[in-house]
Motif scaffolding. Structure first.
Motif, PDB file in Angstrom:
ATOM      1  N   MET A 164       0.826  -1.209   0.000  1.00  0.00           N
ATOM      2  CA  MET A 164       0.000   0.000   0.000  1.00  0.00           C
ATOM      3  C   MET A 164       0.864   1.265   0.000  1.00  0.00           C
ATOM      4  SD  MET A 164      -3.552   0.521   1.848  1.00  0.00           S
ATOM      5  CE  MET A 164      -3.609  -1.123   2.300  1.00  0.00           C
ATOM      6  N   GLU A 165       1.907   1.264   0.826  1.00  0.00           N
ATOM      7  CA  GLU A 165       2.732   2.477   0.946  1.00  0.00           C
ATOM      8  C   GLU A 165       3.483   2.744  -0.341  1.00  0.00           C
ATOM      9  OE1 GLU A 165       2.656   4.856   3.226  1.00  0.00           O
ATOM     10  OE2 GLU A 165       0.983   3.584   3.952  1.00  0.00           O
ATOM     11  N   ARG A 185      -7.321   5.542  -3.521  1.00  0.00           N
ATOM     12  CA  ARG A 185      -8.098   5.795  -4.748  1.00  0.00           C
ATOM     13  C   ARG A 185      -8.573   7.252  -4.790  1.00  0.00           C
ATOM     14  NH1 ARG A 185     -11.248   1.776  -7.230  1.00  0.00           N
ATOM     15  NH2 ARG A 185     -11.382   0.701  -5.259  1.00  0.00           N
ATOM     16  N   THR A 186      -9.107   7.730  -3.644  1.00  0.00           N
ATOM     17  CA  THR A 186      -9.600   9.107  -3.592  1.00  0.00           C
ATOM     18  C   THR A 186      -8.462  10.086  -3.856  1.00  0.00           C
ATOM     19  OG1 THR A 186     -11.212   8.423  -1.964  1.00  0.00           O
ATOM     20  CG2 THR A 186     -10.844  10.793  -2.177  1.00  0.00           C
ATOM     21  N   MET A 187      -7.312   9.776  -3.247  1.00  0.00           N
ATOM     22  CA  MET A 187      -6.164  10.632  -3.439  1.00  0.00           C
ATOM     23  C   MET A 187      -5.812  10.728  -4.922  1.00  0.00           C
ATOM     24  SD  MET A 187      -2.428   9.896  -1.998  1.00  0.00           S
ATOM     25  CE  MET A 187      -1.851  11.015  -0.783  1.00  0.00           C
ATOM     26  N   LYS A 230     -11.562  -4.408   7.161  1.00  0.00           N
ATOM     27  CA  LYS A 230     -12.210  -3.113   7.143  1.00  0.00           C
ATOM     28  C   LYS A 230     -11.180  -2.002   7.011  1.00  0.00           C
ATOM     29  CE  LYS A 230     -15.477  -0.224   9.580  1.00  0.00           C
ATOM     30  NZ  LYS A 230     -16.019   0.056  10.913  1.00  0.00           N
ATOM     31  N   GLU A 231     -10.152  -2.060   7.812  1.00  0.00           N
ATOM     32  CA  GLU A 231      -9.135  -1.028   7.826  1.00  0.00           C
ATOM     33  C   GLU A 231      -8.388  -0.999   6.495  1.00  0.00           C
ATOM     34  OE1 GLU A 231      -6.293  -1.374  11.035  1.00  0.00           O
ATOM     35  OE2 GLU A 231      -5.146   0.268  10.188  1.00  0.00           O
ATOM     36  N   PHE A 232      -8.087  -2.214   5.989  1.00  0.00           N
ATOM     37  CA  PHE A 232      -7.393  -2.318   4.706  1.00  0.00           C
ATOM     38  C   PHE A 232      -8.212  -1.631   3.595  1.00  0.00           C
ATOM     39  CE2 PHE A 232      -5.983  -4.259   0.791  1.00  0.00           C
ATOM     40  CZ  PHE A 232      -4.603  -4.357   0.964  1.00  0.00           C
ATOM     41  N   GLY A 233      -9.514  -2.056   3.619  1.00  0.00           N
ATOM     42  CA  GLY A 233     -10.429  -1.456   2.586  1.00  0.00           C
ATOM     43  C   GLY A 233     -10.428   0.057   2.658  1.00  0.00           C
ATOM     44  N   GLN A 234     -10.514   0.577   3.836  1.00  0.00           N
ATOM     45  CA  GLN A 234     -10.556   2.040   3.996  1.00  0.00           C
ATOM     46  C   GLN A 234      -9.292   2.670   3.427  1.00  0.00           C
ATOM     47  OE1 GLN A 234     -11.147   2.505   8.195  1.00  0.00           O
ATOM     48  NE2 GLN A 234     -13.392   2.681   7.986  1.00  0.00           N
ATOM     49  N   LYS A 235      -8.152   2.061   3.689  1.00  0.00           N
ATOM     50  CA  LYS A 235      -6.907   2.633   3.235  1.00  0.00           C
ATOM     51  C   LYS A 235      -6.816   2.638   1.723  1.00  0.00           C
ATOM     52  CE  LYS A 235      -3.999   2.303   7.270  1.00  0.00           C
ATOM     53  NZ  LYS A 235      -2.977   1.547   8.012  1.00  0.00           N
TER      54      LYS A 235
END
Lengths: 789, 347
Positions: B3-4, B63-65, B53-58
């Protein structure tokens, strides 16, 4: 009328402090306008000199060097006159003198100092018609006893001042020094002096040896008086000077006296050489074609409208205009018949207009006072006795049908003030009228006035009001605005709107002449009409009243083209004239001419037929004739291009023409139109009223047909309109094509059709039904083919 | 990529794009079927349930970024493209316009309308009579019988016919007669009559055709003073508020008393100049009280009614107003002359 101040001063004492300009202005303010007021001789720095020495100029074969005593000093002056010699008294223009010919300056003439100029009469600015050969040849020789250093103008008696009046035609009485004296008397409140009429008569009676026979009603008064044994010589200086100041050339004492008396009294006179005349004078109308040589040696052909004075055999004078040469007073004349008469002024005016204007005719035309006619005879006798040694024969030949009764007119003070709009007190009115020489008695605000016979122009109360007003001062009336009922004013709005519309469409308004050449009047129209000519035109170019304005516009085009103004869009509103059933008629017309650039873009598109058609359509639509007019081929004159012109038809009647000018008229591409506005506007324009805005959408369809070239768009549109029925709202042409995609004798026209039902939304199917009907109808009617997309 | 890594690579990648195409390519690289963010999203199935849940949010944050930065970049690129297009469309605004041609009204029409408007505002009716008139109307009924010497002042064009009794009017005064004759009630009148007139005369100040205007007021009590007031108002409105009016007695056969009307010289303002022959005054109108004979000949009772009349040549007013030196210019119709009268006139 030239008024000599010295002359009029015989009859009235004018204050010496009054300048000639003040007198002229005062006369103008009472209605007698002047043209000029100045000294008879306009020179400065002149003096009388005595030639002490005169020797030939060392360096010239014609100049002389003179020593001239001018009183204060002796001047060296170079003079070129042949008559200059020692001992002469001369007119000297000192250095700095201003003469009509320029300023005199000290100078050196061929090495000799010259401090002035010795003058001739001509150099003083006297009109050349008054100068003798002697006057013109050399310097003027003053009498020996003239005082050195004095004013030569005074010595010559030419120290006079002259006002040249432009009199109104009603004041014939002012064509006399005596009349002028009365007028000045009223202004300056001075009495007019008596004229000297004294003379002695011999014991003969003219009626024993001379007969006057008046054969026409156009001579109400004819007086004849005989004088004998006159001495013909030069007139005394004062007579000559006064004649010159009045603009008349001195001739000899007898002729001068006749003119002098005319100037004094206003009554023209004629003096005949009685021995050449015979014993009878007849006054009659001339015979048609009768000939007479007048005093100026011109042979005049006369008609029965002229009055002549004749002896037993021939005409010897043209009544009221000029005497005849055959009975002229000459150097050897001894006996004289004096004629003083009054003739029909209208006839004299006609004759003089035709033959010759003279000092005499000018006075006869305006009418004369019979009392003055008698007075002029007596004054003549007085002067002839005094200055021509005449022996006056007793009695007088008299033919007199005139009314010499005084004119009595009454006017109220109230009426005077009502007309003038001011309050002039009664005593002022009375004193003004009395100052003018009128007799006045007043009675409770009503003035009873006796008018002297010399005032032929005063006949009705309003004339008296004018007399009071003009002496009181018309300018002393204070202006106020009339108190009137409130009413609405109006003007011809339509004419103005037409002009505004044309200007708004970019056309320039012209204003040309109504009169055109005869041969042009029937051009630019097929109308048959009787044209109108002038009886007495100024020139062949302007002898006929125009019917069409287009000739004028064409001329304006040519005028401008010659000056390289080639982009022209002009219009004019004016009258066209003709005669119908013996009655003169005039119709208001609008014409336009367009050529060259009209659209001011850089595409360089030029005016063509459709431009002009657009202008005309726009005007007709604007005026409310939409849907009622059409352009129809034919009915056009030869001045138009036969293939690019049309009649403008409104409700079946032609109201105008439009088209390109025929190359025979103008080679350039020039388009014109003309509309008879009187005919056009006799149809009422439609009233403006609101129509509902469509609530439902319209459907538009494009369609193109291949047609034979001779089929017009108008014909096809008529067919489409008929086939389209109610749903078809509008048709317009949006393309015309000729070229390789259609046959050589064919063209394609594309139309845009617009369908609408104001009550509901149309379906495609409905529209297609109508559309197909249209196609079928156009194809069958015009042998057309639907063009592929 | 974890992710990072995705997060930092998308920031540096987005920063590097130079045009809209690269930007859209990048969108495919990250959000396409095999895009880096899409792949991260697919990794969710391998994440333990409690971390899902946390993964999905990240992933969504990433994506939003991306989308935010993408949108910002896209707008910037599109604006640049549009600006470039507009720059290319720039035109030479100094080239000539697509003008609608401006027409012009002839100066004589302008003067006529100005006179008409002024008098209409005072309740006058404009009456334009015919240009062809009878001798009777033009002269006889104006107290100028045949042979009258005052006829000489107006050398008239007669029409060629059997009687030579008709003419081109030599004065608009003739309209007075028509108005009085046509007024069947023989009551008050207030008219002005502008129009063309004709005389046998032609030089720099005379044209054989020119324009006059005549005014006629008839009522029971109008006087010379009313005439003067009316003309003072008229002259001030037409020639300027500083204009003064002077009456000088004169003679016209159809008025009695008659006056010539002078106005303050329009050139020098009354100081004296060559135009006014140093007098400070210019003669512009003839006027007077209607002659009782004229009233009677047209059926008016001259013991009840009186009136005033005035007349003037309009050409002279036009020549003065526009500074036209030669009357022949007015009727010359040179397009360079008439085109000058193409705008609203400064009052």
């Amino acid at each position: 009328m030239k008024l000599s101040r010295k002359f009029v001063s015989d009859y009235i004492d004018l204050d010496e402090s009054l300048t000639i300009n003040e007198i002229a202005e005062a006369m103008t303010s009472v209605g007698n306008e002047y043209d000029s007021a100045e000294k008879l001789i306009n020179c400065t720095n002149l003096t009388v000199g005595h030639v002490l020495e005169c020797v030939d100029h060392p360096d010239s074969d014609h100049l002389h060097v003179c020593k001239v005593d001018v009183g204060s000093e002796v001047l060296n002056i170079v003079c070129g006159a042949p008559n200059v010699r020692k001992g002469l008294k001369v007119i000297v223009a000192l250095a700095g003198a201003k003469l009509p010919g320029g300023e005199i300056k000290r100078g050196v003439i061929r090495g000799v100092e010259s401090n002035g100029m010795l003058c001739s009469k001509a150099e003083l600015g006297l009109d050349s018609k008054f100068l003798t050969e002697e006057d013109k040849a050399g310097i003027h020789e003053l009498p020996e006893d003239t005082e050195i250093g004095s004013d030569p103008i005074v010595a010559l008696g030419l120290d006079d001042e002259v006002i040249d009046f432009e009199l109104t035609s009603n004041r014939g009485d002012l064509l006399s020094i005596m009349g002028m004296a009365y007028e000045l008397g009223a202004i300056y409140k001075k009495p007019v002096k008596e004229v000297d009429l004294s003379y002695t008569e011999n014991t003969d009676d003219i009626n024993n040896s001379f007969k006057v026979d008046v054969q026409t009603e156009d001579c109400p008064l004819f007086l004849g008086k005989m004088v004998k044994n006159v001495t013909i010589k030069e007139s005394p200086e004062f007579i000559k000077n006064r004649l010159m100041a009045s603009g008349i050339r001195p001739i000899n004492n007898v002729v001068d006296i006749s003119n002098y008396v005319m100037l004094e009294t206003g009554q023209p006179l004629h003096y005949y050489d009685a021995d050449r005349l015979g014993d009878t004078l007849v006054v009659r109308h001339a015979n048609d074609g009768e000939k007479l040589v007048t005093l100026d040696s011109q042979e005049r052909e006369l008609s029965s409208e002229d009055i002549v004075i004749a002896n037993k055999t021939d005409a010897v004078g043209l009544a009221g205009v000029m005497g005849g040469l055959s009975t002229e007073v000459e150097m050897d004349t001894k006996n004289i018949l004096i004629e003083a008469a009054i003739f029909n002024n209208v006839m004299i005016r006609k004759t003089s207009k035709k033959i010759l204007r003279s000092e005499a005719s000018n006075r006869f035309e305006k009418g004369l006072d019979p009392k003055r006619t008698y007075l002029a005879i007596e004054r003549s006798c007085h002067l002839l006795e005094k200055y021509a040694d005449a022996e006056v024969v007793g009695g007088m030949s008299v033919y007199d049908k005139t009314d010499k009764a005084d004119k009595k007119i009454s006017v109220s003070i109230e009426k005077i003030n009502k007309v003038l709009g001011i309050e002039i007190p009664e005593e002022t009115c009375v004193s003004i009228l009395k100052d003018l020489g009128f007799e006045v008695s007043s009675n409770n605000g009503l003035l009873d006035v006796v008018v002297p016979t010399r005032r032929l122009d005063v006949n009705i109360p309003e004339d008296l009001i004018e007399e009071v007003g003009r002496i009181y001062g018309m300018d002393n009336i204070k202006g106020k605005l009339p108190v009137l009922n409130v009413v609405t004013g109006s003007y011809d709005k339509t004419k103005r709107e037409i002009k505004n519309k044309m200007v708004a469409m970019g056309l320039n308004e012209t204003c040309s002449y109504t009169l055109i050449p005869k041969e042009e009047v029937h051009k630019f129209t097929t109308d048959s009409f009787e044209e109108i000519y002038l009886a007495d035109p100024m020139s062949e170019d302007r002898n006929t009243l125009r019917y069409s304005l287009l000739y004028s516009l064409k001329e304006i085009y040519l005028y401008n083209k010659a000056r390289n103004n080639t982009n022209i869009s002009i219009f004019e509103v004016g009258k066209g004239f003709y005669k119908e059933d013996g009655i003169y008629k005039e119709d208001l017309k609008l014409a336009g001419l367009m050529t060259g650039d009209y659209y001011l873009d850089i595409n360089n598109s030029k005016v063509d037929f459709y431009t002009v058609k657009g202008v005309v359509e726009e005007l007709l639509e604007y005026l409310g004739f939409g849907g009622r007019y059409s352009f129809v081929v034919g009915g056009i004159s030869d001045e138009f291009h036969p293939g690019q012109s049309a009649s403008i038809i409104l409700q079946g009647k032609p109201v105008g023409v439009i088209g390109k000018l025929h190359p025979n008229v103008l080679k350039d591409n020039v388009y014109v139109f003309e509309i008879n506005l009187d005919k056009l506007l006799s149809n009422y324009p439609s009233k403006m009223s609101y129509k509902d805005i469509p609530k439902f959408p319209s459907i538009s369809k494009d369609i193109a047909f291949i047609l034979k070239k001779d089929v017009t768009a108008g014909e096809v549109m008529a067919t489409i309109k008929k086939a389209g029925g109610k749903l078809l709202q509008s048709i317009s042409v949006f393309d015309v094509y000729t070229g390789e995609n259609v046959g050589e004798d064919e063209k394609s026209i594309a139309f845009k059709l617009n369908f609408l039902d104001p009550t509901r939304t149309l379906t495609d199917e409905e529209v297609m039904n109508v559309f197909n009907t249209i196609i079928t109808k156009v194809e069958s009617t015009h042998n057309a083919k639907l063009r592929d997309k | 990529m974890n992710m990072e890594e995705v997060k930092s690579s998308l920031i540096s990648d987005l920063e590097k794009v130079t045009d809209l195409k690269e930007l859209n390519d990048l969108k495919v690289e990250y959000l396409g079927k095999k895009g880096k963010i899409t792949e991260l999203n697919q990794m969710i199935k391998d994440v333990p349930n409690e971390e899902k849940k946390e993964f999905g949010q990240k992933v969504n944050e990433i994506r939003t970024m991306f989308n935010d930065i993408y949108e910002e970049k896209r707008q910037a690129f599109e604006a640049a493209i549009l600006n470039e297009k507009l720059a290319k469309e720039a035109i030479d605004i100094t080239l000539p316009s697509k003008k609608v041609k401006r027409g012009s009204k002839h100066p004589m029409t302008r003067i006529t309308e100005q006179f008409e408007d002024l008098f209409v505002s005072m309740g006058y009716t404009v009456y334009e009579g015919p240009e062809i008139e009878s001798d009777e109307n033009c002269f006889q009924k104006l107290n100028l019988p045949k042979g009258h010497p005052a006829r000489d002042a107006q050398d008239t064009f007669y029409l060629k016919d059997e009687y030579e009794n008709f003419l081109l009017r030599s004065q608009t005064s003739t309209a007075q007669v028509r108005v009085m004759e046509e007024n069947t009630e023989k009551g008050p009148i207030r008219v002005v009559c502008p129009g063309k007139v004709y005389r046998r005369d032609e030089d720099a100040t005379h044209s054989h055709q020119f324009m006059q205007i005549e005014g006629l007021v008839i009522d029971e009590n109008v006087s010379m003073a009313d005439l003067k007031g009316t003309l003072e108002l008229f002259c001030k409105k037409i020639l300027g508020e500083k204009t003064n009016v002077r009456f000088r007695p004169s003679f016209f056969p159809f008025t009695e008393p008659s006056v010539e009307v002078d106005v303050t010289c329009f050139k020098c303002g009354g100081k004296g100049c060559p135009l006014c022959k140093q007098t400070g005054w210019i003669e512009v109108l003839g006027a007077g009280m209607v002659h009782p004979n004229v009233l009677e000949m047209s059926g008016y009772d001259s013991t009840k009614y009186q009136g005033f009349a005035f007349g003037t040549g309009m050409d002279r007013f036009a020549m003065f107003k526009y500074g036209i030196p030669d009357i022949r210019t007015i009727y010359g119709n040179d397009i360079r002359f008439i085109e000058q009268f193409d705008k609203k006139d400064g009052e």
